[in-house]
Every structure is written in C-alpha cells, then in structure tokens.
Scaffold this motif. Structure first.
Motif, PDB file in Angstrom:
ATOM      1  N   THR A  17       0.976  -1.127   0.005  1.00 40.62           N
ATOM      2  CA  THR A  17       0.114  -0.048  -0.193  1.00 40.62           C
ATOM      3  C   THR A  17       0.860   1.027   0.000  1.00 40.62           C
ATOM      4  O   THR A  17       2.177   1.136   0.428  1.00 40.62           O
ATOM      5  N   CYS A  18       0.277   2.325  -0.410  1.00 37.84           N
ATOM      6  CA  CYS A  18       1.300   3.498  -0.394  1.00 37.84           C
ATOM      7  C   CYS A  18       1.139   4.193   0.912  1.00 37.84           C
ATOM      8  O   CYS A  18       0.357   4.132   1.831  1.00 37.84           O
ATOM      9  N   ARG A  19       2.283   4.523   1.464  1.00 31.19           N
ATOM     10  CA  ARG A  19       2.694   5.071   2.654  1.00 31.19           C
ATOM     11  C   ARG A  19       2.050   6.343   3.095  1.00 31.19           C
ATOM     12  O   ARG A  19       2.126   6.923   4.217  1.00 31.19           O
ATOM     13  N   HIS A  20       1.753   7.082   1.918  1.00 32.55           N
ATOM     14  CA  HIS A  20       0.820   8.326   2.184  1.00 32.55           C
ATOM     15  C   HIS A  20      -0.545   8.328   2.351  1.00 32.55           C
ATOM     16  O   HIS A  20      -1.174   8.732   3.386  1.00 32.55           O
ATOM     17  N   CYS A  21      -1.212   7.755   1.385  1.00 36.46           N
ATOM     18  CA  CYS A  21      -2.862   7.724   1.448  1.00 36.46           C
ATOM     19  C   CYS A  21      -3.190   6.195   1.561  1.00 36.46           C
ATOM     20  O   CYS A  21      -4.438   5.980   1.954  1.00 36.46           O
ATOM     21  N   ALA A  22      -2.397   5.310   1.873  1.00 42.72           N
ATOM     22  CA  ALA A  22      -2.687   3.839   2.393  1.00 42.72           C
ATOM     23  C   ALA A  22      -3.398   3.167   1.462  1.00 42.72           C
ATOM     24  O   ALA A  22      -4.269   1.918   1.554  1.00 42.72           O
ATOM     25  N   LEU A  35       4.943   5.103  -2.715  1.00 41.85           N
ATOM     26  CA  LEU A  35       3.891   6.208  -2.972  1.00 41.85           C
ATOM     27  C   LEU A  35       3.408   6.073  -4.212  1.00 41.85           C
ATOM     28  O   LEU A  35       3.922   5.478  -5.268  1.00 41.85           O
ATOM     29  N   CYS A  36       2.007   6.080  -4.082  1.00 40.53           N
ATOM     30  CA  CYS A  36       1.251   5.595  -5.368  1.00 40.53           C
ATOM     31  C   CYS A  36       1.334   6.895  -6.290  1.00 40.53           C
ATOM     32  O   CYS A  36       1.796   8.063  -6.232  1.00 40.53           O
ATOM     33  N   HIS A  37       0.573   6.696  -7.322  1.00 42.33           N
ATOM     34  CA  HIS A  37       0.637   7.557  -8.637  1.00 42.33           C
ATOM     35  C   HIS A  37      -0.761   8.701  -8.417  1.00 42.33           C
ATOM     36  O   HIS A  37      -0.797   9.564  -9.275  1.00 42.33           O
ATOM     37  N   ARG A  38      -1.557   8.658  -7.317  1.00 41.09           N
ATOM     38  CA  ARG A  38      -2.506   9.456  -7.081  1.00 41.09           C
ATOM     39  C   ARG A  38      -2.032  10.947  -6.796  1.00 41.09           C
ATOM     40  O   ARG A  38      -1.036  11.204  -6.399  1.00 41.09           O
ATOM     41  N   PRO A  39      -2.866  12.111  -7.334  1.00 43.78           N
ATOM     42  CA  PRO A  39      -2.582  13.263  -7.248  1.00 43.78           C
ATOM     43  C   PRO A  39      -1.764  13.862  -5.820  1.00 43.78           C
ATOM     44  O   PRO A  39      -0.378  14.332  -5.907  1.00 43.78           O
ATOM     45  N   SER A  40      -2.377  13.385  -4.931  1.00 46.55           N
ATOM     46  CA  SER A  40      -1.818  14.240  -3.476  1.00 46.55           C
ATOM     47  C   SER A  40      -0.406  13.259  -3.236  1.00 46.55           C
ATOM     48  O   SER A  40       0.571  13.630  -2.536  1.00 46.55           O
ATOM     49  N   CYS A  41      -0.181  12.054  -3.944  1.00 49.88           N
ATOM     50  CA  CYS A  41       0.870  11.278  -3.578  1.00 49.88           C
ATOM     51  C   CYS A  41       2.003  11.859  -4.378  1.00 49.88           C
ATOM     52  O   CYS A  41       2.936  11.667  -4.073  1.00 49.88           O
ATOM     53  N   VAL A  42       1.726  12.177  -5.601  1.00 52.92           N
ATOM     54  CA  VAL A  42       2.583  12.621  -6.766  1.00 52.92           C
ATOM     55  C   VAL A  42       3.208  13.882  -5.883  1.00 52.92           C
ATOM     56  O   VAL A  42       4.584  14.365  -5.749  1.00 52.92           O
TER      57      VAL A  42
HETATM   58 ZN    ZN Z   1      -0.962   7.310  -2.370  1.00 48.91          ZN
END
Ligand code: ZN
Ligand code: SF4
Ligand code: SF4
Length: 309
Positions: A17-22, A35-42
C-alpha cells in the motif's frame, strides 16, 4: 479549558500500500518508493524530493564551511600573532569569500544600459512627485541609516576586515540590478536633498562611476569597494550584511578590544588541495583602524580527513 492536542501517530504501513494515502499500489507504482500515482501522493513525492535537495545543499554548505575554517585556521593564527595576539581565543576572527576579478573600464554597452536605467528611474520618480507641487514623501525605508542610527549602535570598524578580505562579492549582484537603484532610492535623494535639481542628481550618480570597476560587477564596484556615497546608495546596499560579516560581528562582541583578522577564501579553493594555492587574502584591522593585508601568508594544503564534498 482547552483540551491539549492529541498526539498524532503515523499509520502503520501495510505492504503493497501507499505510505501516504494507504491505498493499494498499482503495478506502475515503484514499490521501493511506496508512494502511489494519485495526485496528492505525486505532490508528496515532489515535496520529499525538494526537501532532500535542500538537505543535501545544507550538508554540502556545512562541509564547505568546515573545510574552509580548518584550512584557514593556521593563517588566521599567523596573522593574529603578527598583530600581537597569538591566541585566536582572544581576537575576533573568521572567514569570508574572496573575490578576485580584474578592474576594467566600464564597457560602453554597460554604461549605456546603466544611464538608460538611471534616466528611466528619474523619469518615474519625477512623474510621481514633480518636485514643484508634489515633493516625494518621507521614505519608509531609510537608505542613509538616519533613522536606524538613532536606534542602533554604530558597527565596529574592525568588522570591515570581512569586506576588505572579500572585496565585495555581494556587489556582483549589483551588475544586473543596476546598483539596485530604484524609484525609492531617487525619492530618498530628492527628499533628503531638496536643493538638487533633477539634472544635478543625474550628474551626481554619473560622477561616481569609477574609471575602472570590477569586471562584470556593479558599475560602482571600484578598487576599494563602493564608490557611491552612502546616501546615494540603494537601501539594500546600506543594510546588507552577509553571514560571514555577521559572524565576525558576533565574534567581536565576545572578544572586543583586539581588532579582527579574516581570511578571504575563493569559493573554488576546495578544488585545489595543494599548499600555497592562490585563493587567499588575509586581512587584519586593529582597534585604531589600521588595515593590514598579510600577503606573505600561504594557504595550507587540504588535509586528509577533512569533510568531503
Ligand atoms: Zn498514495
Ligand atoms: S558583506 Fe559579505 S559578501 Fe559583501 S563584501 Fe562584505 S564580506 Fe563580502
Ligand atoms: S552600489 Fe555600491 S554597495 Fe551597492 S552593489 Fe554597487 S558597489 Fe555594491
């Protein structure tokens, strides 16, 4: 009663899972980065990258200062001994940049650009306040230190050792910024010297351009520093103190009464480890303002064990 803020604990990160948005990581996401590709994680990734660059820059700067201080210490000690104070613990000392460019006649195109800037700034000042029915208002900033001098202690002359060793690295910025002269500068001159006409102000500025100035630096950067009277300079030129000069001032506050010694070092001295490398200018200023350039001192070699870049 206001409740104390609750402590925030980071969420435990679940593998994959993404360490920022889970949210689950997609195949295109880098699992090592987590970290995933979602805007807030970018955005998060960009912030972390910028912070990382900032940390590395700070670390490099700290290493540069440490190497410079260690390399300069023997010459500072020798200069201090030469002026009768062999204990660096008793005399204000420090390093500074060392600026070493030739003095050259101001090229015609640079003179023309400066004159055009001066004329435009005069024009704008006189358009705002024509000097006949509207005089310029009292400036908020005080380029002549008059206001500040009422409130501040004058600077000790010995801290000029920094600028004499350096020879004006900060004035380089005055080249593209036209000596930092702006409408507020001209308004100040008009306000403080109402007897001067527009043409006289223009002539005054032009008369201070030295015959030769430091190559590619401010038009007023002469052999012995700024050739412009303080009350004609831009506010920033009267206010600015670099960190080296400020550090010397702090050191002098702790060790007053013995003058100061400063080693100016060219920024690229770290690229040349050899002893005697020509990147040094050591200056002392005594309590009674005697300036001495210690030009027989030689820069020691860079020793092993000094911080790396
Ligand atoms: Zn994320
Ligand atoms: S203020 Fe700093 S950068 Fe400017 S001349 Fe002095 S020592 Fe050099
Ligand atoms: S006007 Fe004087 S103090 Fe200001 S940048 Fe030019 S040389 Fe330096």
């Amino acid at each position: 009663m206001v409740a104390p803020p609750r402590p925030v604990f980071p969420k435990p990160q679940v593998k994959g899972t993404c360490r920022h948005c889970a949210q689950p990581l997609a195949p295109k996401d880098n699992p090592a980065d987590a970290l995933c590709h979602r805007p807030s994680c970018v955005t998060r990734r960009q912030i972390e990258a910028a912070a990382d660059i900032g940390r590395r820059t700070l670390a490099r700067d700290a290493a540069y200062l440490e190497v410079s201080r260690r390399r300069a210490r023997p010459v500072l000690k020798a200069a201090a001994a030469a002026v009768g104070q062999p204990d660096l613990g008793q005399i204000a000392h420090g390093i500074a940049p060392r600026f070493d460019r030739p003095l050259v006649p101001l090229p015609d195109d640079r003179r023309a650009a400066f004159v055009a800037h001066l004329d435009m700034t005069l024009e704008e000042s006189y358009a705002q306040a024509d000097g006949i029915i509207r005089a310029p208002a009292q400036p908020e900033h005080d380029p002549d230190y008059i206001t500040r001098r009422k409130e501040e202690q004058p600077e000790p002359v010995v801290v000029n050792a920094s600028c004499i060793a350096c020879q004006g690295e900060c004035c380089l910025h005055g080249a593209s910024r036209m000596a930092f002269i702006e409408v507020a500068t001209i308004n100040y001159v008009r306000w403080s010297r109402p007897d001067l006409t527009r043409d006289e102000i223009r002539d005054l500025y032009l008369s201070h351009i030295p015959e030769t100035s430091t190559s590619d630096s401010c038009v007023y950067h002469g052999a012995f520093g700024c050739t412009l009277e303080r009350n004609l300079r831009a506010d920033i030129c009267n206010r600015f103190q670099c960190r080296y000069r400020l550090a010397l001032m702090e050191d002098y506050a702790k060790k007053p009464g013995h003058g100061a010694v400063v080693a100016g070092l060219s920024a690229d001295h770290v690229d040349d480890p050899s002893a005697g490398a020509p990147y040094l200018r050591v200056v002392s200023v005594s309590e009674d303002h005697e300036v001495r350039v210690h030009d027989t001192l030689r820069l020691p070699g860079l020793r092993k064990g000094m911080p790396k870049f």
